[in-house]
Scaffold this active site. Structure first.
Site, PDB file in Angstrom:
ATOM      1  N   GLU A  26     -14.856  -2.790  38.916  1.00  0.00           N
ATOM      2  CA  GLU A  26     -15.503  -1.779  38.050  1.00  0.00           C
ATOM      3  C   GLU A  26     -16.478  -2.426  37.068  1.00  0.00           C
ATOM      4  O   GLU A  26     -16.500  -3.651  36.886  1.00  0.00           O
ATOM      5  CB  GLU A  26     -14.445  -0.979  37.288  1.00  0.00           C
ATOM      6  CG  GLU A  26     -13.607  -1.837  36.346  1.00  0.00           C
ATOM      7  CD  GLU A  26     -13.019  -1.049  35.170  1.00  0.00           C
ATOM      8  OE1 GLU A  26     -13.789  -0.359  34.468  1.00  0.00           O
ATOM      9  OE2 GLU A  26     -11.807  -1.152  34.952  1.00  0.00           O
ATOM     10  N   SER A 141      -6.392  10.511  31.260  1.00  0.00           N
ATOM     11  CA  SER A 141      -7.567   9.919  31.916  1.00  0.00           C
ATOM     12  C   SER A 141      -7.781  10.496  33.310  1.00  0.00           C
ATOM     13  O   SER A 141      -6.820  10.701  34.073  1.00  0.00           O
ATOM     14  CB  SER A 141      -7.388   8.414  32.021  1.00  0.00           C
ATOM     15  OG  SER A 141      -8.458   7.861  32.770  1.00  0.00           O
ATOM     16  N   LYS A 160      -1.835  -0.180  29.710  1.00  0.00           N
ATOM     17  CA  LYS A 160      -1.905  -0.723  28.348  1.00  0.00           C
ATOM     18  C   LYS A 160      -1.098   0.140  27.388  1.00  0.00           C
ATOM     19  O   LYS A 160      -1.107   1.375  27.502  1.00  0.00           O
ATOM     20  CB  LYS A 160      -3.366  -0.767  27.922  1.00  0.00           C
ATOM     21  CG  LYS A 160      -3.625  -1.663  26.756  1.00  0.00           C
ATOM     22  CD  LYS A 160      -5.108  -1.866  26.576  1.00  0.00           C
ATOM     23  CE  LYS A 160      -5.583  -3.143  27.249  1.00  0.00           C
ATOM     24  NZ  LYS A 160      -7.004  -3.398  27.057  1.00  0.00           N
TER      25      LYS A 160
HETATM   26  N1  PSU Z   1      -8.107  -0.122  29.896  1.00  0.00           N
HETATM   27  C1  PSU Z   1      -8.365  -1.410  29.660  1.00  0.00           C
HETATM   28  N2  PSU Z   1      -9.623  -1.878  29.789  1.00  0.00           N
HETATM   29  C2  PSU Z   1     -10.651  -1.069  30.187  1.00  0.00           C
HETATM   30  C3  PSU Z   1     -10.363   0.306  30.461  1.00  0.00           C
HETATM   31  C4  PSU Z   1      -9.090   0.742  30.301  1.00  0.00           C
HETATM   32  O1  PSU Z   1      -7.473  -2.142  29.296  1.00  0.00           O
HETATM   33  O2  PSU Z   1     -11.798  -1.533  30.294  1.00  0.00           O
HETATM   34  C5  PSU Z   1     -11.464   1.195  30.949  1.00  0.00           C
HETATM   35  C6  PSU Z   1     -11.397   1.370  32.477  1.00  0.00           C
HETATM   36  O3  PSU Z   1     -12.723   1.456  32.967  1.00  0.00           O
HETATM   37  C7  PSU Z   1     -10.712   2.709  32.618  1.00  0.00           C
HETATM   38  C8  PSU Z   1     -11.287   3.452  31.444  1.00  0.00           C
HETATM   39  O4  PSU Z   1     -10.974   3.361  33.848  1.00  0.00           O
HETATM   40  O5  PSU Z   1     -11.304   2.504  30.391  1.00  0.00           O
HETATM   41  C9  PSU Z   1     -10.471   4.670  31.078  1.00  0.00           C
HETATM   42  O6  PSU Z   1     -11.185   5.430  30.170  1.00  0.00           O
HETATM   43  P1  PSU Z   1     -10.661   6.890  29.788  1.00  0.00           P
HETATM   44  O7  PSU Z   1      -9.373   6.667  29.074  1.00  0.00           O
HETATM   45  O8  PSU Z   1     -11.737   7.452  28.904  1.00  0.00           O
HETATM   46  O9  PSU Z   1     -10.500   7.635  31.067  1.00  0.00           O
HETATM   47 MN    MN Z   2      -9.650  10.618  27.699  1.00  0.00          MN
END
Ligand code: PSU
Ligand code: MN
Length: 306
Positions: A26, A141, A160
């Protein structure tokens, strides 16, 4: 306005065509998940580790509206430094594509583009999940809904602890997504080898994981498998030490009024800034560790599918 297909790097396209293992990577982690210059150094090192383990790396991003699979070093350098790069989850894809913008793809968007290209193994650091307080803020997410739908395996270091790990595991169960921890039963929490939750499944070799993927998809069961690869013990950070920083980060986000897609990058940056780089070092170590496992799984999957 039409959708101008995908731009797949010739090396990646050749590998896909010939059954050579490919690992998708990614770009949100580069543009929004890690500071410069460690982001670019890590992105390049991870690609090299994938190669060293017998697979072709394909980092995915949107470049001037084109979904691009396999980035050049020049493009990686750009994504690590530019400030005009949109964080692109599934929701944001048609907007950045139709507007011709630059987008760094999250787990969800990367999986979808990987699937369009025909790649079935994807490596990241940590996935997005169910946020703390989701019962009232509804912050879940799109990585999770994407995993229910798209046939791309995700190798991560677990979830995390900025998230609610228990609720995330419940959600994954509801959506029918197998969660397999590599080599142990305890489900890891990114910086820590043990989240306090057990993983529903444990497998001890890349071959067994590849077998599970093949069986799942051969059975017509749609969606991903979350492969949790615990951080190497010598790099792990104690859970209670992280928890203090997480509480402060969540509080800072609340006071700053951060919501929606900005929450995850805000928390990641706050924690990195307040742990004197220790968390960044751990983050780099675990994604490299994941790259090695993901490449082995891709190799085993290609072997059993050819
Ligand atoms: N968690 C991490 N590092 C990251 C991300 C999540 O420890 O870089 C990033 C990934 O790209 C993940 C995104 O898909 O954050 C999730 O964002 P959201 O919670 O807005 O869906
Ligand atoms: Mn979100």
């Amino acid at each position: 306005m039409t959708f101008n297909a995908l731009n797949i790097h010739p090396e990646v396209a050749n590998a896909i065509k010939n059954g050579i293992p490919v690992v998708a990577l990614e770009s949100t982690i580069i543009s929004h998940g890690m500071p410069y210059p460690q982001n670019i150094e890590t992105a390049k090192a991870v690609e090299q580790i994938v190669r060293d383990h017998g697979a072709i790396p394909a980092t995915i991003a949107v470049i001037k509206g084109v979904c691009t699979v396999g980035l050049t070093n020049e493009v990686l350098d750009y994504f690590g430094q530019a400030n005009n790069i949109v964080k692109v989850s599934l929701r944001d894809l048609p907007y950045v594509v139709s507007q011709g913008l630059y987008g760094a793809t999250t787990v969800a968007a990367t999986m979808r583009i990987a699937a369009m290209a025909g790649i079935s193994v994807f490596v990241t650091g940590g996935i997005g999940g169910v946020h703390r307080g989701a019962a009232t803020n509804m912050d879940i997410s799109a990585d999770l809904t994407e995993m229910a739908e798209t046939n791309v395996a995700v190798v991560s270091a677990g979830v995390k602890s900025i998230l609610d790990i228990g609720l995330t595991l419940e959600y994954l169960e509801t959506m029918g997504i197998p969660v397999v921890t590599y080599g142990q039963l305890a489900f890891p929490s990114f910086y820590s080898t043990n989240s306090g939750f057990n993983s529903p499944m444990q497998l001890n070799s890349s071959k067994e994981i590849a077998d599970l993927l093949k069986v799942k998809w051969d059975m017509g069961l749609r969606g991903s498998v979350l492969i949790a690869n615990p951080i190497p013990a010598e790099q792990a950070i104690a859970t209670d030490e992280m928890e203090e920083h997480i509480i402060l980060a969540l509080d800072a986000a609340k006071r700053a009024g951060v919501i929606g897609k900005d929450i995850t990058p805000f928390l990641l940056k706050y924690i990195a800034d307040h742990t004197k780089g220790e968390s960044l070092e751990a983050n780099i170590a675990l994604i490299k560790h994941n790259a090695a496992l993901g490449a082995k799984i891709a190799v085993d999957l290609a072997t059993s599918s050819n």
